[in-house]
Design a protein around this motif. Structure first.
Motif, short mmCIF file in Angstrom:
data_model
loop_
_atom_site.label_atom_id
_atom_site.label_comp_id
_atom_site.label_asym_id
_atom_site.label_seq_id
_atom_site.Cartn_x
_atom_site.Cartn_y
_atom_site.Cartn_z
N TRP A 70 11.64 0.92 22.73
CA TRP A 70 11.56 -0.51 23.18
C TRP A 70 9.95 -0.70 23.58
N ILE A 71 9.10 0.31 23.87
CA ILE A 71 7.83 0.07 24.41
C ILE A 71 6.69 0.76 23.52
N ALA A 72 6.96 0.79 22.42
CA ALA A 72 5.95 1.01 21.16
C ALA A 72 5.15 -0.32 21.16
N PHE A 73 3.96 -0.41 21.24
CA PHE A 73 3.17 -1.40 21.04
C PHE A 73 1.81 -1.14 20.20
N THR A 74 1.49 -0.07 20.03
CA THR A 74 0.16 0.23 19.00
C THR A 74 0.53 1.37 18.18
N ILE A 78 2.97 4.93 17.93
CA ILE A 78 3.82 5.21 16.71
C ILE A 78 3.60 6.77 16.23
N GLU A 79 2.41 7.24 16.38
CA GLU A 79 2.01 8.46 15.99
C GLU A 79 2.54 9.57 16.99
N ARG A 80 2.62 9.14 18.22
CA ARG A 80 3.44 10.07 19.26
C ARG A 80 4.84 10.01 18.93
N ASP A 81 5.49 8.98 18.64
CA ASP A 81 6.84 9.11 18.36
C ASP A 81 7.14 9.82 16.92
N PHE A 94 12.44 0.79 15.62
CA PHE A 94 11.27 0.30 16.13
C PHE A 94 11.40 -1.15 16.50
N ILE A 95 11.20 -1.62 17.80
CA ILE A 95 11.29 -2.64 18.42
C ILE A 95 10.00 -3.45 17.98
#
Length: 339
Positions: A70-74, A78-81, A94-95
């Motif tokens: 819910w808290i991916a913005f950049t 996404i690379e972290r995820d 991905f929201i």
């Protein structure tokens, strides 16, 4: 079904957590614990920062049927995820945001194939970049992404009116009750869609564990389409007053308040009508059933249950008064110049 919610304590996500728990799903909620939220029975919590590898050691050997961030913005998020969840989930949700859709639109009806392009708002452009990176991962390595694009979604703790305070949203209601003027962008006739969080949750939870949803994008909204004037007047009716509306062109507003350009010119200044037929195909029976009038009644009841919730944003009030004064002064001078 074993789920991991990253975040999960916001207006949209709490309703989804509640519904998933009601349907018997095994939910772990990963958050920093900064937002007090009453969680349904059985929901497990891990207090950690998703950006801190050491804090995630408790999850390093676990896998999940679905992970919802819910808290991916950049793109960095996404690379972290991708690093965290490759090979550890059957579905990564991905929201994103419906603000990513083309502004201004070239066709009034927005579908999931509407181009993604928003030159006015960094938030929307970052969401687009996140989507592009995830779809590349899907194409190149089979990363099981599903993209979900909410539009303006609210719950009982929020009065979702344009240019209102987001954190202290009773501000607009208080202005109505006091007979103070409220700003509506444009002439008030542009169309908008507002979705209750419990309706959004029905679509989102219905996609979880759905193998055919992998590789697809969905928006999940209400089918109720109202003008901004109607939205303001419905809120006014909820407190028994006729709101005093001042229609101000969006260009004038953003010239005075440049910080509003993204959320206004890049989103709420244009008409939006969503075609929800795709989510209805993938989640049979999906239907948004909470009208705006009913949702507002629920929100007002929540505020009325505890007067301490009726906090007023003094800065927003002062800004609106200044904006209205500037516009009305300019209009008076323009009328005089043509007399």
């Amino acid at each position: 079904m074993k789920l991991l919610f990253i975040g999960g304590t916001g207006i949209i996500s709490t309703a989804s957590t509640s519904l998933a728990a009601k349907r018997g799903m095994d939910i772990t909620l990963l958050s920093r614990g900064q937002h007090a939220s009453e969680l349904p029975a059985g929901v497990k919590t891990v207090i950690a920062d998703v950006n801190d590898p050491a804090a995630l050691q408790r999850l390093e050997h676990e896998s999940f049927d679905a992970v919802i961030d819910w808290i991916a913005f950049t793109p960095a998020d996404i690379e972290r995820d991708l690093k965290l969840f490759r090979g550890r989930t059957r579905q990564f949700v991905f929201i994103s945001s419906a603000s990513a859709y083309q502004k201004p639109q070239t066709h009034y009806l927005i579908t999931e194939s509407t181009p993604l392009a928003n030159p006015y708002w960094d938030y929307a452009r970052n969401k687009i970049a996140c989507e592009e990176r995830l779809m590349k991962a899907y194409r190149d390595e089979g990363f099981p992404v599903t993209i979900v694009r909410p539009s303006l979604t609210y719950g009982e703790t929020l009065i979702p009116l344009v240019l209102n305070s987001w954190q202290q949203s009773y501000t607009a209601v208080d202005r109505m009750i006091r007979g103070q003027k409220l700003v509506v962008p444009g002439d008030g006739s542009s169309l908008w869609v507002v979705t209750h969080n419990t309706d959004f949750a029905k679509g989102l939870v219905g996609l979880l564990g759905h193998p055919q949803a992998v590789g697809h994008a969905f928006h999940i909204t209400s089918d109720e389409v109202l003008t901004w004037d109607q939205l303001f007047r419905i809120v006014g009716a909820g407190v028994g007053v006729e709101p005093q509306l001042v229609h101000i062109p969006s260009d004038f507003i953003t010239a005075c308040l440049p910080e509003k350009k993204g959320t206004l010119i890049g989103d709420k200044a244009v008409s939006v009508v969503f075609d929800n037929s795709k989510i209805k195909r993938f989640v049979p029976g999906y239907s948004a059933t909470t009208t705006f009038a009913e949702g507002v009644r629920q929100s007002l009841a929540w505020f009325n249950a505890d007067t301490s919730r009726k906090q007023i944003d003094r800065q927003v009030n002062a800004t609106m008064d200044k904006l209205i004064s500037a516009y009305e002064k300019g209009m008076s001078e323009a009328v005089r110049s043509f007399a």
